[in-house]
Design a protein around this motif. Structure first.
Motif, PDB file in Angstrom:
ATOM      1  N   ASN A 119      13.021   2.255  41.244  1.00 28.21           N
ATOM      2  CA  ASN A 119      14.015   2.810  40.328  1.00 28.21           C
ATOM      3  C   ASN A 119      13.879   2.233  38.923  1.00 28.21           C
ATOM      4  OD1 ASN A 119      15.178   4.432  42.295  1.00 28.21           O
ATOM      5  ND2 ASN A 119      16.690   2.907  42.889  1.00 28.21           N
ATOM      6  N   VAL A 120      13.580   0.949  38.839  1.00 26.95           N
ATOM      7  CA  VAL A 120      13.390   0.316  37.531  1.00 26.95           C
ATOM      8  C   VAL A 120      12.165   0.900  36.831  1.00 26.95           C
ATOM      9  CG1 VAL A 120      12.885  -1.853  36.339  1.00 26.95           C
ATOM     10  CG2 VAL A 120      14.535  -1.821  38.220  1.00 26.95           C
ATOM     11  N   ILE A 121      11.067   1.073  37.580  1.00 26.01           N
ATOM     12  CA  ILE A 121       9.839   1.630  37.007  1.00 26.01           C
ATOM     13  C   ILE A 121      10.079   3.053  36.516  1.00 26.01           C
ATOM     14  CG2 ILE A 121       7.485   2.381  37.549  1.00 26.01           C
ATOM     15  CD1 ILE A 121       7.333  -0.028  39.474  1.00 26.01           C
ATOM     16  N   VAL A 122      10.783   3.852  37.315  1.00 24.14           N
ATOM     17  CA  VAL A 122      11.100   5.223  36.903  1.00 24.14           C
ATOM     18  C   VAL A 122      11.942   5.208  35.629  1.00 24.14           C
ATOM     19  CG1 VAL A 122      12.374   7.310  37.519  1.00 24.14           C
ATOM     20  CG2 VAL A 122      10.894   6.215  39.211  1.00 24.14           C
ATOM     21  N   ALA A 123      12.912   4.308  35.566  1.00 29.41           N
ATOM     22  CA  ALA A 123      13.782   4.221  34.388  1.00 29.41           C
ATOM     23  C   ALA A 123      12.988   3.844  33.135  1.00 29.41           C
ATOM     24  CB  ALA A 123      14.895   3.200  34.635  1.00 29.41           C
ATOM     25  N   ILE A 124      12.057   2.925  33.271  1.00 31.67           N
ATOM     26  CA  ILE A 124      11.227   2.528  32.120  1.00 31.67           C
ATOM     27  C   ILE A 124      10.390   3.707  31.645  1.00 31.67           C
ATOM     28  CG2 ILE A 124       9.339   1.041  31.353  1.00 31.67           C
ATOM     29  CD1 ILE A 124      10.405  -1.101  33.289  1.00 31.67           C
ATOM     30  N   ASN A 125       9.823   4.459  32.599  1.00 27.64           N
ATOM     31  CA  ASN A 125       9.036   5.638  32.239  1.00 27.64           C
ATOM     32  C   ASN A 125       9.877   6.664  31.483  1.00 27.64           C
ATOM     33  OD1 ASN A 125       6.067   5.971  33.481  1.00 27.64           O
ATOM     34  ND2 ASN A 125       7.254   4.629  34.815  1.00 27.64           N
ATOM     35  N   ILE A 126      11.096   6.868  31.931  1.00 23.52           N
ATOM     36  CA  ILE A 126      11.981   7.823  31.255  1.00 23.52           C
ATOM     37  C   ILE A 126      12.311   7.333  29.847  1.00 23.52           C
ATOM     38  CG2 ILE A 126      14.280   8.843  31.288  1.00 23.52           C
ATOM     39  CD1 ILE A 126      14.068   8.873  34.369  1.00 23.52           C
ATOM     40  N   LEU A 127      12.551   6.021  29.714  1.00 22.40           N
ATOM     41  CA  LEU A 127      12.849   5.449  28.401  1.00 22.40           C
ATOM     42  C   LEU A 127      11.686   5.657  27.435  1.00 22.40           C
ATOM     43  CD1 LEU A 127      14.517   3.729  26.453  1.00 22.40           C
ATOM     44  CD2 LEU A 127      13.529   1.693  27.520  1.00 22.40           C
ATOM     45  N   VAL A 128      10.466   5.359  27.895  1.00 21.19           N
ATOM     46  CA  VAL A 128       9.294   5.530  27.024  1.00 21.19           C
ATOM     47  C   VAL A 128       9.073   7.005  26.701  1.00 21.19           C
ATOM     48  CG1 VAL A 128       6.800   5.171  26.816  1.00 21.19           C
ATOM     49  CG2 VAL A 128       8.237   3.397  27.862  1.00 21.19           C
ATOM     50  N   PHE A 129       9.332   7.885  27.673  1.00 16.63           N
ATOM     51  CA  PHE A 129       9.236   9.324  27.428  1.00 16.63           C
ATOM     52  C   PHE A 129      10.160   9.725  26.281  1.00 16.63           C
ATOM     53  CE2 PHE A 129      10.964  13.597  28.391  1.00 16.63           C
ATOM     54  CZ  PHE A 129       9.794  14.340  28.225  1.00 16.63           C
ATOM     55  N   CYS A 130      11.359   9.189  26.287  1.00 17.36           N
ATOM     56  CA  CYS A 130      12.315   9.488  25.211  1.00 17.36           C
ATOM     57  C   CYS A 130      11.838   8.932  23.872  1.00 17.36           C
ATOM     58  CB  CYS A 130      13.692   8.923  25.552  1.00 17.36           C
ATOM     59  SG  CYS A 130      14.493   9.725  26.969  1.00 17.36           S
ATOM     60  N   LEU A 131      11.168   7.782  23.912  1.00 20.66           N
ATOM     61  CA  LEU A 131      10.674   7.187  22.667  1.00 20.66           C
ATOM     62  C   LEU A 131       9.688   8.105  21.945  1.00 20.66           C
ATOM     63  CD1 LEU A 131      10.083   3.414  23.597  1.00 20.66           C
ATOM     64  CD2 LEU A 131      11.947   4.407  22.254  1.00 20.66           C
ATOM     65  N   TRP A 132       8.934   8.910  22.717  1.00 17.86           N
ATOM     66  CA  TRP A 132       7.989   9.837  22.093  1.00 17.86           C
ATOM     67  C   TRP A 132       8.692  10.840  21.177  1.00 17.86           C
ATOM     68  CZ3 TRP A 132       2.845   9.989  21.564  1.00 17.86           C
ATOM     69  CH2 TRP A 132       2.070   9.155  22.377  1.00 17.86           C
ATOM     70  N   TYR A 133       9.992  11.035  21.383  1.00 19.39           N
ATOM     71  CA  TYR A 133      10.728  12.028  20.605  1.00 19.39           C
ATOM     72  C   TYR A 133      11.604  11.407  19.518  1.00 19.39           C
ATOM     73  CZ  TYR A 133       9.085  15.251  24.126  1.00 19.39           C
ATOM     74  OH  TYR A 133       8.268  15.990  24.942  1.00 19.39           O
ATOM     75  N   VAL A 134      11.690  10.083  19.485  1.00 22.03           N
ATOM     76  CA  VAL A 134      12.535   9.445  18.473  1.00 22.03           C
ATOM     77  C   VAL A 134      11.767   8.456  17.590  1.00 22.03           C
ATOM     78  CG1 VAL A 134      14.629   9.719  19.856  1.00 22.03           C
ATOM     79  CG2 VAL A 134      13.301   7.610  20.063  1.00 22.03           C
ATOM     80  N   MET A 135      10.629   7.988  18.063  1.00 19.25           N
ATOM     81  CA  MET A 135       9.838   7.033  17.284  1.00 19.25           C
ATOM     82  C   MET A 135       8.735   7.767  16.526  1.00 19.25           C
ATOM     83  SD  MET A 135      11.176   4.068  17.761  1.00 19.25           S
ATOM     84  CE  MET A 135       9.904   2.900  17.238  1.00 19.25           C
ATOM     85  N   PRO A 136       8.239   7.171  15.430  1.00 20.45           N
ATOM     86  CA  PRO A 136       7.117   7.788  14.705  1.00 20.45           C
ATOM     87  C   PRO A 136       5.911   7.983  15.621  1.00 20.45           C
ATOM     88  CG  PRO A 136       8.090   6.006  13.424  1.00 20.45           C
ATOM     89  CD  PRO A 136       8.712   5.934  14.787  1.00 20.45           C
ATOM     90  N   THR A 137       5.261   9.129  15.494  1.00 21.67           N
ATOM     91  CA  THR A 137       4.112   9.452  16.347  1.00 21.67           C
ATOM     92  C   THR A 137       3.012   8.404  16.223  1.00 21.67           C
ATOM     93  OG1 THR A 137       4.596  11.805  16.068  1.00 21.67           O
ATOM     94  CG2 THR A 137       2.395  11.230  16.867  1.00 21.67           C
ATOM     95  N   GLU A 138       2.789   7.915  15.011  1.00 26.08           N
ATOM     96  CA  GLU A 138       1.738   6.918  14.794  1.00 26.08           C
ATOM     97  C   GLU A 138       2.003   5.646  15.603  1.00 26.08           C
ATOM     98  OE1 GLU A 138       3.470   8.405  12.475  1.00 26.08           O
ATOM     99  OE2 GLU A 138       2.019   9.711  11.446  1.00 26.08           O
ATOM    100  N   PHE A 139       3.274   5.250  15.657  1.00 29.91           N
ATOM    101  CA  PHE A 139       3.649   4.060  16.415  1.00 29.91           C
ATOM    102  C   PHE A 139       3.352   4.253  17.894  1.00 29.91           C
ATOM    103  CE2 PHE A 139       6.749   1.883  19.107  1.00 29.91           C
ATOM    104  CZ  PHE A 139       6.611   0.570  18.694  1.00 29.91           C
ATOM    105  N   MET A 140       3.709   5.422  18.441  1.00 26.97           N
ATOM    106  CA  MET A 140       3.486   5.688  19.861  1.00 26.97           C
ATOM    107  C   MET A 140       2.002   5.785  20.171  1.00 26.97           C
ATOM    108  SD  MET A 140       6.516   5.516  20.990  1.00 26.97           S
ATOM    109  CE  MET A 140       6.219   5.973  22.699  1.00 26.97           C
ATOM    110  N   PHE A 141       1.235   6.437  19.302  1.00 30.88           N
ATOM    111  CA  PHE A 141      -0.207   6.534  19.521  1.00 30.88           C
ATOM    112  C   PHE A 141      -0.846   5.147  19.513  1.00 30.88           C
ATOM    113  CE2 PHE A 141      -2.216  10.772  19.463  1.00 30.88           C
ATOM    114  CZ  PHE A 141      -1.067  11.550  19.480  1.00 30.88           C
ATOM    115  N   TYR A 142      -0.392   4.304  18.610  1.00 35.39           N
ATOM    116  CA  TYR A 142      -0.984   2.978  18.453  1.00 35.39           C
ATOM    117  C   TYR A 142      -0.658   2.071  19.635  1.00 35.39           C
ATOM    118  CZ  TYR A 142      -2.500  -1.275  16.027  1.00 35.39           C
ATOM    119  OH  TYR A 142      -3.148  -2.429  15.673  1.00 35.39           O
ATOM    120  N   ASN A 143       0.532   2.205  20.193  1.00 33.68           N
ATOM    121  CA  ASN A 143       1.007   1.256  21.202  1.00 33.68           C
ATOM    122  C   ASN A 143       1.092   1.790  22.629  1.00 33.68           C
ATOM    123  OD1 ASN A 143       1.871  -1.272  19.648  1.00 33.68           O
ATOM    124  ND2 ASN A 143       2.838   0.368  18.464  1.00 33.68           N
TER     125      ASN A 143
END
Length: 200
Positions: free
Chosen positions: A8-32
């Motif tokens: 459940n924790v792993i699934v939650a982290i994946n969902i959080l990072v998925f959301c980051l793709w829509y709120v963080m700069p694309t360059e930041f996500m591509f880089y990290n």
């Protein structure tokens, strides 16, 4: 109070990072949160693990989390939380590394990025299939097969897919190298555990 499972924790982290793709700069996500051979040679070693928790399409994260939840719950109960998490992270890291090496030396595209939990999940599927070869699993969610045959089908398709990518005849954006790296981790983990158990 019921203990929170690692799955459940792993699934939650994946969902959080998925959301980051829509709120963080694309360059930041591509880089990290993307892994590639070029990125690793530039020092972005952390992407070996961050990419394992990274998805930027709904279909990708839905399929991976659905399969992870099904196999992960079973494997965590069998292995215990600590061993399960250690194995999952190891499978993910080796899947990322395998993708990077395959991209550079077989596909000859060191810039080819990858993301997703598929490699780690492939390791879980193969390990489950070796431990419980006669258990029924649903191939493509439809066709019931003994687990070991289903795993062999998956591995065979990934080998075929990798050969196609190496020849330049595949147009599907699938990380076959990552899948095979994760599956290989499951195979090695199984035989190492089996050998250790027999010695003890």
């Amino acid at each position: 109070m019921r203990k929170l499972s690692a799955v459940n924790v792993i699934v939650a982290i994946n969902i959080l990072v998925f959301c980051l793709w829509y709120v963080m700069p694309t360059e930041f996500m591509f880089y990290n949160f993307l892994v590639s051979y070029t990125g690793l040679t530039e020092g972005r070693i952390w992407t070996l693990i961050t990419s394992v928790f990274s998805h930027n399409s709904f279909f990708h994260i839905f399929v991976n989390m659905y399969v992870l939840y099904g196999f992960g719950q079973a494997m965590e109960s069998v292995m215990g939380t600590k061993r399960f998490v250690s194995f999952y992270l190891l499978a993910g890291i080796l899947a990322s590394l395998t993708h990077s090496l395959v991209s550079a030396y077989i596909i000859h595209d060191p810039d080819l990025p990858a993301l997703g939990a598929s490699g780690a999940v492939a390791g879980l599927i193969l390990l489950f299939s070796l431990l419980f070869p006669r258990e029924k699993i649903l191939l493509l969610g439809i066709i019931p097969l003994p687990a070991i045959f289903g795993a062999l089908v998956f591995v065979g398709l990934d080998i075929w897919g990798l050969v196609s990518q190496a020849r330049g005849t595949s147009i599907l954006p699938i990380g076959h190298g990552a899948h095979l790296g994760g599956a290989f981790t499951g195979l090695i983990f199984y035989f190492f555990t089996k050998r250790k158990t027999s010695i003890e």
